[in-house]
Design a protein around this motif. Structure first.
Motif, PDB file in Angstrom:
ATOM      1  N   LYS A 252      27.981  33.808  22.139  1.00 38.59           N
ATOM      2  CA  LYS A 252      27.179  34.913  22.656  1.00 38.59           C
ATOM      3  C   LYS A 252      26.024  34.456  23.533  1.00 38.59           C
ATOM      4  CE  LYS A 252      28.315  38.307  19.079  1.00 38.59           C
ATOM      5  NZ  LYS A 252      27.784  39.210  18.031  1.00 38.59           N
ATOM      6  N   ILE A 253      25.640  33.171  23.436  1.00 35.84           N
ATOM      7  CA  ILE A 253      24.526  32.687  24.252  1.00 35.84           C
ATOM      8  C   ILE A 253      24.875  32.720  25.733  1.00 35.84           C
ATOM      9  CG2 ILE A 253      25.088  30.219  24.355  1.00 35.84           C
ATOM     10  CD1 ILE A 253      21.613  31.740  23.665  1.00 35.84           C
ATOM     11  N   ALA A 254      26.168  32.716  26.060  1.00 35.68           N
ATOM     12  CA  ALA A 254      26.569  32.817  27.466  1.00 35.68           C
ATOM     13  C   ALA A 254      26.310  34.203  28.022  1.00 35.68           C
ATOM     14  CB  ALA A 254      28.044  32.457  27.620  1.00 35.68           C
ATOM     15  N   ARG A 255      26.269  35.189  27.170  1.00 31.31           N
ATOM     16  CA  ARG A 255      26.076  36.567  27.626  1.00 31.31           C
ATOM     17  C   ARG A 255      24.613  36.999  27.566  1.00 31.31           C
ATOM     18  NH1 ARG A 255      26.360  42.033  25.493  1.00 31.31           N
ATOM     19  NH2 ARG A 255      27.177  43.415  27.116  1.00 31.31           N
ATOM     20  N   GLU A 256      23.894  36.532  26.561  1.00 34.60           N
ATOM     21  CA  GLU A 256      22.527  37.010  26.370  1.00 34.60           C
ATOM     22  C   GLU A 256      21.688  35.926  25.712  1.00 34.60           C
ATOM     23  OE1 GLU A 256      20.280  40.904  24.402  1.00 34.60           O
ATOM     24  OE2 GLU A 256      22.421  40.578  24.088  1.00 34.60           O
ATOM     25  N   GLY A 257      20.479  35.708  26.206  1.00 35.13           N
ATOM     26  CA  GLY A 257      19.611  34.715  25.603  1.00 35.13           C
ATOM     27  C   GLY A 257      18.328  34.568  26.389  1.00 35.13           C
ATOM     28  N   LYS A 258      17.585  33.484  26.091  1.00 30.47           N
ATOM     29  CA  LYS A 258      16.349  33.215  26.820  1.00 30.47           C
ATOM     30  C   LYS A 258      16.052  31.723  26.772  1.00 30.47           C
ATOM     31  CE  LYS A 258      13.059  33.905  23.031  1.00 30.47           C
ATOM     32  NZ  LYS A 258      11.824  34.598  22.611  1.00 30.47           N
ATOM     33  N   TRP A 259      15.251  31.293  27.741  1.00 30.83           N
ATOM     34  CA  TRP A 259      14.754  29.913  27.795  1.00 30.83           C
ATOM     35  C   TRP A 259      13.447  29.908  28.556  1.00 30.83           C
ATOM     36  CZ3 TRP A 259      13.944  26.654  32.068  1.00 30.83           C
ATOM     37  CH2 TRP A 259      13.604  25.328  31.740  1.00 30.83           C
ATOM     38  N   ASP A 260      12.458  29.219  28.031  1.00 31.24           N
ATOM     39  CA  ASP A 260      11.173  29.058  28.712  1.00 31.24           C
ATOM     40  C   ASP A 260      10.578  30.409  29.122  1.00 31.24           C
ATOM     41  OD1 ASP A 260       9.058  27.565  29.799  1.00 31.24           O
ATOM     42  OD2 ASP A 260       9.993  27.569  31.795  1.00 31.24           O
ATOM     43  N   TYR A 264      17.874  36.655  29.873  1.00 31.22           N
ATOM     44  CA  TYR A 264      19.006  37.058  30.700  1.00 31.22           C
ATOM     45  C   TYR A 264      19.979  37.841  29.831  1.00 31.22           C
ATOM     46  CZ  TYR A 264      21.228  33.086  28.370  1.00 31.22           C
ATOM     47  OH  TYR A 264      21.705  32.221  27.432  1.00 31.22           O
ATOM     48  N   ARG A 265      20.721  38.709  30.484  1.00 27.12           N
ATOM     49  CA  ARG A 265      21.782  39.465  29.801  1.00 27.12           C
ATOM     50  C   ARG A 265      22.802  39.887  30.842  1.00 27.12           C
ATOM     51  NH1 ARG A 265      23.855  44.303  28.393  1.00 27.12           N
ATOM     52  NH2 ARG A 265      24.556  44.558  26.226  1.00 27.12           N
ATOM     53  N   PHE A 266      24.063  39.582  30.592  1.00 26.10           N
ATOM     54  CA  PHE A 266      25.139  39.897  31.534  1.00 26.10           C
ATOM     55  C   PHE A 266      26.046  40.981  30.960  1.00 26.10           C
ATOM     56  CE2 PHE A 266      24.399  35.196  32.065  1.00 26.10           C
ATOM     57  CZ  PHE A 266      23.646  35.309  33.224  1.00 26.10           C
ATOM     58  N   ASP A 267      26.592  41.801  31.846  1.00 23.34           N
ATOM     59  CA  ASP A 267      27.606  42.776  31.422  1.00 23.34           C
ATOM     60  C   ASP A 267      28.923  42.092  31.088  1.00 23.34           C
ATOM     61  OD1 ASP A 267      25.917  44.958  31.790  1.00 23.34           O
ATOM     62  OD2 ASP A 267      26.533  45.241  33.879  1.00 23.34           O
ATOM     63  N   GLY A 268      29.169  40.940  31.718  1.00 28.59           N
ATOM     64  CA  GLY A 268      30.437  40.259  31.492  1.00 28.59           C
ATOM     65  C   GLY A 268      30.346  38.774  31.751  1.00 28.59           C
ATOM     66  N   VAL A 269      31.018  37.991  30.911  1.00 28.46           N
ATOM     67  CA  VAL A 269      31.138  36.540  31.074  1.00 28.46           C
ATOM     68  C   VAL A 269      32.614  36.234  31.274  1.00 28.46           C
ATOM     69  CG1 VAL A 269      30.802  34.300  29.978  1.00 28.46           C
ATOM     70  CG2 VAL A 269      29.110  36.123  29.647  1.00 28.46           C
ATOM     71  N   PHE A 270      32.942  35.487  32.329  1.00 29.45           N
ATOM     72  CA  PHE A 270      34.322  35.316  32.753  1.00 29.45           C
ATOM     73  C   PHE A 270      34.825  33.905  32.456  1.00 29.45           C
ATOM     74  CE2 PHE A 270      32.907  39.049  34.803  1.00 29.45           C
ATOM     75  CZ  PHE A 270      34.022  39.814  35.146  1.00 29.45           C
ATOM     76  N   LEU A 271      36.085  33.839  32.004  1.00 30.47           N
ATOM     77  CA  LEU A 271      36.745  32.591  31.641  1.00 30.47           C
ATOM     78  C   LEU A 271      37.422  31.968  32.868  1.00 30.47           C
ATOM     79  CD1 LEU A 271      38.340  33.938  28.347  1.00 30.47           C
ATOM     80  CD2 LEU A 271      36.300  32.512  28.519  1.00 30.47           C
ATOM     81  N   ALA A 272      38.228  30.939  32.625  1.00 26.76           N
ATOM     82  CA  ALA A 272      38.925  30.259  33.717  1.00 26.76           C
ATOM     83  C   ALA A 272      40.410  30.591  33.762  1.00 26.76           C
ATOM     84  CB  ALA A 272      38.757  28.745  33.593  1.00 26.76           C
ATOM     85  N   GLY A 273      40.942  31.350  32.881  1.00 21.01           N
ATOM     86  CA  GLY A 273      42.353  31.723  32.844  1.00 21.01           C
ATOM     87  C   GLY A 273      42.586  32.571  31.610  1.00 21.01           C
ATOM     88  N   ALA A 274      43.767  33.037  31.414  1.00 22.38           N
ATOM     89  CA  ALA A 274      44.973  32.756  32.142  1.00 22.38           C
ATOM     90  C   ALA A 274      45.857  34.000  32.187  1.00 22.38           C
ATOM     91  CB  ALA A 274      45.726  31.626  31.433  1.00 22.38           C
ATOM     92  N   GLU A 275      45.258  35.204  32.043  1.00 22.02           N
ATOM     93  CA  GLU A 275      46.003  36.456  32.058  1.00 22.02           C
ATOM     94  C   GLU A 275      45.190  37.533  32.774  1.00 22.02           C
ATOM     95  OE1 GLU A 275      46.998  37.698  28.145  1.00 22.02           O
ATOM     96  OE2 GLU A 275      48.051  35.844  27.617  1.00 22.02           O
ATOM     97  N   PRO A 276      45.829  38.656  33.134  1.00 21.22           N
ATOM     98  CA  PRO A 276      45.057  39.797  33.616  1.00 21.22           C
ATOM     99  C   PRO A 276      44.134  40.306  32.508  1.00 21.22           C
ATOM    100  CG  PRO A 276      47.395  40.066  34.099  1.00 21.22           C
ATOM    101  CD  PRO A 276      47.283  38.911  33.158  1.00 21.22           C
ATOM    102  N   SER A 277      43.106  41.021  32.894  1.00 25.48           N
ATOM    103  CA  SER A 277      42.138  41.538  31.926  1.00 25.48           C
ATOM    104  C   SER A 277      42.381  43.016  31.647  1.00 25.48           C
ATOM    105  CB  SER A 277      40.717  41.360  32.453  1.00 25.48           C
ATOM    106  OG  SER A 277      39.764  41.954  31.590  1.00 25.48           O
ATOM    107  N   VAL A 278      42.094  43.423  30.424  1.00 23.83           N
ATOM    108  CA  VAL A 278      41.991  44.854  30.146  1.00 23.83           C
ATOM    109  C   VAL A 278      40.652  45.334  30.694  1.00 23.83           C
ATOM    110  CG1 VAL A 278      43.457  44.758  28.100  1.00 23.83           C
ATOM    111  CG2 VAL A 278      40.982  44.439  27.856  1.00 23.83           C
ATOM    112  N   PRO A 279      40.523  46.625  31.009  1.00 27.59           N
ATOM    113  CA  PRO A 279      39.251  47.137  31.533  1.00 27.59           C
ATOM    114  C   PRO A 279      38.225  47.307  30.417  1.00 27.59           C
ATOM    115  CG  PRO A 279      40.843  48.901  31.365  1.00 27.59           C
ATOM    116  CD  PRO A 279      41.575  47.650  31.008  1.00 27.59           C
TER     117      PRO A 279
END
Length: 352
Positions: A252-260, A264-279
């Protein structure tokens, strides 16, 4: 539909250079398209009246807004490929033409992750994503137009030939966007892209394997890049792509967190593969691990994991593909899928 464990995604990202087909694979074969001048970021004409979907209109176009969406991952564009994940400008051009002919309309990763998928009725969304901010992704010629064989140049060429192919994409960049040597050039590049509807967002500062870092170290990488993007004039990132597709040990730290002191907070974190995504309206959607498909042919590992395979599969299984109802305020689906939608979207559903 193949179900792959999260660990498999990490493996796909880390071994992609070794397992994908050799650099000589080239399935382009598409004729070149005359260059197109990029439009100025001037005020747009008044939009047409909004579409209001109904049961009848959704059925007429076979709308399925819980269907699969190809989120395609690109890296360098080179005239002669060196690594297996490289593509040539001709290969990119051919793939985009194939998408345009099949009725796909690009949306940004930010639009996709937030559910703002506003495309014509009967069309299918596709998310074009470019990692690392390589010089082959964006550069301007002496006339101030995107250079022909850059990613942006190719996107505009295809949009000129196929007007329904909306010229947008997402560029996830590191500390030296597009290989530009100084801050002023970086600022100018980011401004041009943002003004023309492209997304420029976070891919960490130095592109490390986040799984090898502490939680604090992973957050630092994200914050440093977010601070740089702010200095360059980019809006706050609402999406980020994981280097190598490798998730931090605390995912979850990739989506939301803090430093110094910076959050930050993202709506989406994206991988490197390997299928289509559901919405994002689907119950199975995981905003911390959004699937992507690597652009490539069908050899080796790509027999089942890359764009040539999956785009063919979606064409052969149209009922499994996301098809728009043309109304971004509603979510039209076949009745059989009603149980697959998240509860907070239930009031928007048109089931037929």
């Amino acid at each position: 539909m193949t179900v792959v464990a999260n660990a498999a995604v990490i493996a796909v990202g880390l071994v992609a250079l070794m397992l994908l087909p050799p650099a000589g694979d080239d399935e382009s074969g598409e004729r070149r398209i005359p260059a197109r001048a990029a439009p100025a970021p001037a005020s747009e004409p008044d939009p047409p009246p909004p579409v209001v979907a109904t049961v009848e209109s959704a059925r007429a176009v076979g709308a399925n807004e819980l269907g699969l969406v190809p989120v395609i991952m690109y890296h360098r564009l080179l005239k002669k490929r060196i690594a297996s994940i490289d593509r040539t400008p001709a290969q990119l051009r051919a793939e985009l033409v194939k998408l345009a002919k099949a009725g796909y309309v690009p949306v940004t990763a930010a639009e996709f992750a937030s559910g703002r998928i506003d495309i014509p009725a009967g069309a299918h969304p596709v998310v074009l994503t470019f990692d690392d901010g390589h010089p082959s992704h964006f550069a301007l010629d002496a006339d101030g137009r995107p250079k022909r064989d850059t990613a942006v140049g190719v996107i505009y060429e295809v949009a000129e030939k196929y007007p329904d192919f909306r010229p947008v994409a997402t560029f996830w960049v590191n500390r030296a966007p597009f290989g530009l040597p100084d801050r002023a050039q970086q600022e100018a590049a980011v401004k041009w892209l943002v003004d023309h509807g492209f997304e420029v967002a976070n891919h960490t500062y130095t592109h490390p394997d986040l799984r090898r870092l502490s939680t604090k170290g992973a957050a630092e990488q994200i914050v440093r890049q977010e601070r740089l993007l702010k200095k360059l004039g980019a809006p706050p990132s609402t999406t980020m792509a994981l280097p190598y597709g490798s998730r931090p040990r605390k995912a979850k730290i990739a989506r939301e967190g803090k430093w110094d002191g910076t959050r930050y907070r993202f709506d989406g974190v994206f991988l490197a593969g390997a299928e289509p995504s559901v919405p994002p309206y689907a119950k199975s959607f995981d905003s911390t691990a959004i699937w992507r498909i690597q652009s490539n042919g069908k050899q080796g590992e790509c027999r089942r994991w890359c764009s040539a395979y999956w785009l063919g599969w979606l064409n052969e299984h149209p009922k499994e593909r996301y098809t728009s109802d043309g109304d971004p305020e509603h979510i039209s689906i076949p009745k059989r899928l009603r149980g697959n939608i998240i509860s907070k979207a239930a009031k928007k559903v048109i089931a037929y």
